[in-house]
Design a protein around this motif. Structure first.
Motif, PDB file in Angstrom:
ATOM      1  N   TRP A 134       0.585   1.366  -1.342  1.00  0.00           N
ATOM      2  CA  TRP A 134       1.085   0.582  -0.209  1.00  0.00           C
ATOM      3  C   TRP A 134       0.108   0.635   0.963  1.00  0.00           C
ATOM      4  N   TRP A 135      -0.437   1.822   1.231  1.00  0.00           N
ATOM      5  CA  TRP A 135      -1.324   2.014   2.379  1.00  0.00           C
ATOM      6  C   TRP A 135      -2.664   1.315   2.176  1.00  0.00           C
ATOM      7  N   THR A 136      -3.231   1.429   0.991  1.00  0.00           N
ATOM      8  CA  THR A 136      -4.564   0.872   0.744  1.00  0.00           C
ATOM      9  C   THR A 136      -4.544  -0.646   0.557  1.00  0.00           C
ATOM     10  N   LEU A 137      -3.417  -1.220   0.103  1.00  0.00           N
ATOM     11  CA  LEU A 137      -3.357  -2.665  -0.097  1.00  0.00           C
ATOM     12  C   LEU A 137      -3.046  -3.427   1.181  1.00  0.00           C
ATOM     13  N   LEU A 138      -2.411  -2.780   2.142  1.00  0.00           N
ATOM     14  CA  LEU A 138      -2.074  -3.460   3.390  1.00  0.00           C
ATOM     15  C   LEU A 138      -3.310  -3.629   4.269  1.00  0.00           C
TER      16      LEU A 138
ATOM     17  N   ALA B 107       1.147   1.490   9.699  1.00  0.00           N
ATOM     18  CA  ALA B 107       1.786   2.243  10.779  1.00  0.00           C
ATOM     19  C   ALA B 107       2.770   3.220  10.162  1.00  0.00           C
ATOM     20  N   LEU B 108       3.035   4.293  10.894  1.00  0.00           N
ATOM     21  CA  LEU B 108       3.976   5.291  10.412  1.00  0.00           C
ATOM     22  C   LEU B 108       5.392   4.725  10.327  1.00  0.00           C
ATOM     23  N   ALA B 109       5.758   3.917  11.286  1.00  0.00           N
ATOM     24  CA  ALA B 109       7.104   3.345  11.271  1.00  0.00           C
ATOM     25  C   ALA B 109       7.297   2.449  10.053  1.00  0.00           C
ATOM     26  N   ALA B 110       6.292   1.642   9.715  1.00  0.00           N
ATOM     27  CA  ALA B 110       6.401   0.776   8.544  1.00  0.00           C
ATOM     28  C   ALA B 110       6.449   1.588   7.257  1.00  0.00           C
ATOM     29  N   ALA B 111       5.648   2.655   7.189  1.00  0.00           N
ATOM     30  CA  ALA B 111       5.665   3.510   5.998  1.00  0.00           C
ATOM     31  C   ALA B 111       7.013   4.216   5.858  1.00  0.00           C
ATOM     32  N   ASP B 112       7.571   4.676   6.966  1.00  0.00           N
ATOM     33  CA  ASP B 112       8.874   5.328   6.914  1.00  0.00           C
ATOM     34  C   ASP B 112       9.958   4.360   6.463  1.00  0.00           C
ATOM     35  N   ALA B 113       9.905   3.123   6.941  1.00  0.00           N
ATOM     36  CA  ALA B 113      10.883   2.127   6.519  1.00  0.00           C
ATOM     37  C   ALA B 113      10.747   1.811   5.030  1.00  0.00           C
ATOM     38  N   ALA B 114       9.514   1.761   4.533  1.00  0.00           N
ATOM     39  CA  ALA B 114       9.304   1.495   3.105  1.00  0.00           C
ATOM     40  C   ALA B 114       9.854   2.630   2.248  1.00  0.00           C
ATOM     41  N   ILE B 115       9.671   3.868   2.699  1.00  0.00           N
ATOM     42  CA  ILE B 115      10.193   5.014   1.948  1.00  0.00           C
ATOM     43  C   ILE B 115      11.715   5.001   1.927  1.00  0.00           C
ATOM     44  N   ARG B 116      12.339   4.705   3.053  1.00  0.00           N
ATOM     45  CA  ARG B 116      13.805   4.647   3.106  1.00  0.00           C
ATOM     46  C   ARG B 116      14.346   3.549   2.178  1.00  0.00           C
ATOM     47  N   GLN B 117      13.680   2.388   2.184  1.00  0.00           N
ATOM     48  CA  GLN B 117      14.128   1.301   1.322  1.00  0.00           C
ATOM     49  C   GLN B 117      13.963   1.658  -0.151  1.00  0.00           C
ATOM     50  N   ALA B 118      12.862   2.344  -0.491  1.00  0.00           N
ATOM     51  CA  ALA B 118      12.628   2.739  -1.886  1.00  0.00           C
ATOM     52  C   ALA B 118      13.678   3.746  -2.351  1.00  0.00           C
ATOM     53  N   ARG B 119      14.081   4.676  -1.499  1.00  0.00           N
ATOM     54  CA  ARG B 119      15.086   5.662  -1.880  1.00  0.00           C
ATOM     55  C   ARG B 119      16.464   5.016  -2.078  1.00  0.00           C
ATOM     56  N   LYS B 120      16.707   3.897  -1.406  1.00  0.00           N
ATOM     57  CA  LYS B 120      17.976   3.196  -1.594  1.00  0.00           C
ATOM     58  C   LYS B 120      17.994   2.393  -2.892  1.00  0.00           C
ATOM     59  N   GLU B 121      16.863   1.811  -3.262  1.00  0.00           N
ATOM     60  CA  GLU B 121      16.832   0.899  -4.390  1.00  0.00           C
ATOM     61  C   GLU B 121      16.514   1.589  -5.710  1.00  0.00           C
ATOM     62  N   ILE B 122      15.801   2.718  -5.683  1.00  0.00           N
ATOM     63  CA  ILE B 122      15.381   3.388  -6.910  1.00  0.00           C
ATOM     64  C   ILE B 122      16.138   4.706  -7.010  1.00  0.00           C
ATOM     65  N   ASP B 123      16.920   4.851  -8.061  1.00  0.00           N
ATOM     66  CA  ASP B 123      17.789   6.022  -8.192  1.00  0.00           C
ATOM     67  C   ASP B 123      16.987   7.311  -8.353  1.00  0.00           C
ATOM     68  N   TRP B 124      15.960   7.302  -9.215  1.00  0.00           N
ATOM     69  CA  TRP B 124      15.242   8.556  -9.473  1.00  0.00           C
ATOM     70  C   TRP B 124      14.346   8.961  -8.315  1.00  0.00           C
ATOM     71  N   LEU B 125      14.077   8.052  -7.368  1.00  0.00           N
ATOM     72  CA  LEU B 125      13.392   8.460  -6.139  1.00  0.00           C
ATOM     73  C   LEU B 125      14.365   9.104  -5.164  1.00  0.00           C
ATOM     74  N   ALA B 126      15.647   8.724  -5.254  1.00  0.00           N
ATOM     75  CA  ALA B 126      16.651   9.309  -4.368  1.00  0.00           C
ATOM     76  C   ALA B 126      16.954  10.751  -4.723  1.00  0.00           C
TER      77      ALA B 126
END
Length: 413
Positions: free
Chosen positions: A18-22, A28-47
Motif C-alpha cells: 500500500w505504501w510503495t504503490l501510493l 500519511a499515517l492517518a490514511a494508513a491507520d484508516a486502511a488498517i482499520r478497514q482491513a480488520r473489519k473486512e478480513i476475518d483472519w486479520l481481525a
C-alpha cells in the motif's frame, strides 16, 4: 498466538504494498491507520490480531522508513513466511496484568489468547514495586524452535554512569580465536572451529550426542522427503522431523548468544575503552562461485569460511559491546581494518610472508623478528591505530554526538 503472528506479518506486507504503490503526496499515517482499520473489519483472519498490535505494526513500519531516510538501515522489504521470525507486539503494559505465582513462574494476560504461564527469570516491577518511574510499558512475543518467549519492556530511571577508568583494549575478532585481546587475555569459547579432517564445523555448539541426533534427523528428513511428490504438501511426520531439527539449531543459537552476553559484559566491566575493527561483514561472506563465463576458485573453502564467519556473529558482538560499554561509562571505537593482520605490531612494517599461516605471525624484517599469534598481533595493531588517532567512527559511549541529518555540527551544539 501463531495466528496473530501470521496476521502481523501479512499486515506488514499489505502495508508495504500500500505504501510503495501510493504517490508520495498521499502517504500519511492517518490514511494508513484508516486502511488498517478497514482491513480488520473486512478480513476475518486479520481481525485475529488485536487492534493495538496492528498499530504497533504501523509504528514499526514507519520507523523502518525513518531509519532508511537517516541512512541507518536499508529500505523495508517484503517479509517472507519461511525467513521471518514469528512475533507479536503488545504495546500497552496495562493489558498484561502480570501476576507472580511463585519463585519460578508467573502468569501474564495475552490479548485474545488469555492467561498464559511464563518462566520468571528477571525481577519485574509489578504490584507494589511498580510506580511512575519504574513500570512495564509493553511486551513482545517471539517464537523460535523451542517455542514462544516473552520479552517485557521496562521503563526505569537510571543514573548516568561515571566515566570508566579502566584500561584500553584492542580486540580482533577471528574464527579460530573468537576474541584476541591486545593484552593477551584472549576470550575463547573452547569449541574448535574445524573438524579433525580440516573442514568447518557448522555444529560446534552441539555436543557429540546432539550432533549424532542431528545427523539422524537430517537423514530421516531426506528419506521422508523423497516420498513427497512435486507440488505436494509435506506430511505431518516430515514437519515433525523439521521441528526437531529446529529445536537443536535453536539450542545451539542460545548457547552462542549466552556466551556472547557473558563475554561482552566482562569486557565492558573490565575495560574503559574498547577498540574494534570496522568490518563490512556482508562483503566478507559473499560467495566465490562467480559466473558461468568466469567461474570462481576455491569455492568450497570460501563457503566453509563464510559459514564460520556467520557462526561467530561478529556484528551481534559489536552491537552488544556498543550498549554495554556505554552502560558502564566506557567507550567503543572502530578503526580501519586494512593491514591490521599483515603489519607487525612491534616494528610497524608490513613485510611479505610474515603471516605464515592462520595462527602464526613471524616478522620477516631482519631488524625485528617478532613472532607470536597472528590474531594477537592484529589486536595490538588495532589498539595502536586508536592511540595514534586513526579512528573510523566513535561507535558508542561518551564520544557519540548524535545530531539530525543535514544539521551542521556547530548548529547541533
Amino acid at each position: 498466538m501463531d495466528d496473530q503472528a501470521h496476521a502481523a506479518r501479512t499486515m506488514w506486507n499489505c502495508l508495504h504494498d500500500w505504501w510503495t504503490l501510493l504517490p508520495k503526496d498521499k502517504r500519511a499515517l492517518a490514511a494508513a491507520d484508516a486502511a488498517i482499520r478497514q482491513a480488520r473489519k473486512e478480513i476475518d483472519w486479520l481481525a485475529v490480531l488485536p487492534a493495538q498490535a496492528g498499530q504497533a505494526v504501523l509504528k514499526t513500519y514507519v520507523q523502518a522508513w525513518r531509519n532508511c531516510w537517516d541512512r541507518r538501515a536499508d529500505e523495508p522489504n517484503f517479509r517472507a513466511r519461511l525467513r521471518t521470525v514469528m512475533s507479536v507486539d503488545i504495546p500497552q503494559g496495562r493489558d498484561l496484568q502480570i501476576t507472580r505465582v511463585h519463585r519460578r513462574w508467573g502468569v501474564v494476560n495475552i490479548p485474545k489468547v488469555g492467561r498464559v504461564r511464563f518462566r520468571w527469570t528477571r525481577d519485574l516491577p509489578v504490584g507494589k514495586l511498580a510506580n511512575r518511574e519504574n513500570r512495564i510499558t509493553g511486551a513482545r512475543l517471539v517464537k523460535d524452535g523451542l517455542g514462544w518467549h516473552i520479552a517485557f519492556r521496562v521503563q526505569t530511571l537510571e543514573s548516568k554512569p561515571e566515566p570508566h577508568t579502566g584500561p584500553e583494549i584492542g580486540i580482533d575478532a577471528g574464527v579460530n580465536l573468537p576474541f584476541a585481546l591486545s593484552d593477551g587475555n584472549h576470550q575463547d569459547h573452547g569449541r574448535p572451529a574445524r573438524l579433525p579432517d580440516g573442514t568447518a564445523d557448522r555444529d560446534k555448539w552441539l555436543n557429540p550426542d546432539e550432533k549424532a541426533k542431528l545427523l539422524r534427523l537430517e537423514r530421516r528428513a531426506a528419506h521422508r522427503k523423497s516420498f513427497r511428490k512435486p507440488k505436494e504438501r509435506s506430511s505431518n511426520r516430515l514437519n515433525y522431523t523439521y521441528d526437531q531439527i529446529k529445536q537443536l539449531r535453536a539450542r545451539a543459537t542460545r548457547r552462542v548468544v549466552d556466551w556472547q552476553h557473558q563475554t561482552t559484559t566482562h569486557l565492558a566491566r573490565t575495560y574503559g575503552t574498547v577498540v574494534v575493527e570496522q568490518l563490512t561483514i556482508t562483503n566478507m561472506v559473499k560467495s566465490a562461485k562467480g559466473t558461468v563465463e568466469e567461474p570462481g576458485t576455491n569455492v568450497a573453502q570460501k563457503s566453509g569460511l563464510n559459514r564460520s564467519i556467520s557462526q561467530e556473529a561478529w556484528g551481534r558482538t559489536v552491537t552488544m559491546l556498543m550498549y554495554k560499554t556505554a552502560r558502564h561509562g566506557g567507550t567503543l571505537h572502530k578503526v580501519p581494518a586494512p593491514g591490521t593482520s599483515l603489519r607487525c605490531s612491534a616494528c610497524g612494517l608490513t613485510t611479505a610472508g610474515s603471516r605464515e599461516d592462520q595462527a602464526t605471525f613471524v616478522c620477516k624484517n631482519p631488524d625485528c623478528g617478532w613472532c607470536g599469534n597472528a590474531d594477537w598481533n592484529a589486536a595490538r595493531n588495532i589498539l595502536h591505530l586508536y592511540r595514534i588517532g586513526l579512528v573510523a567512527i566513535p561507535a558508542a559511549g561518551r564520544a557519540v554526538v548524535r545530531r539530525t541529518r543535514g544539521v551542521k555540527p556547530a548548529a547541533a551544539r
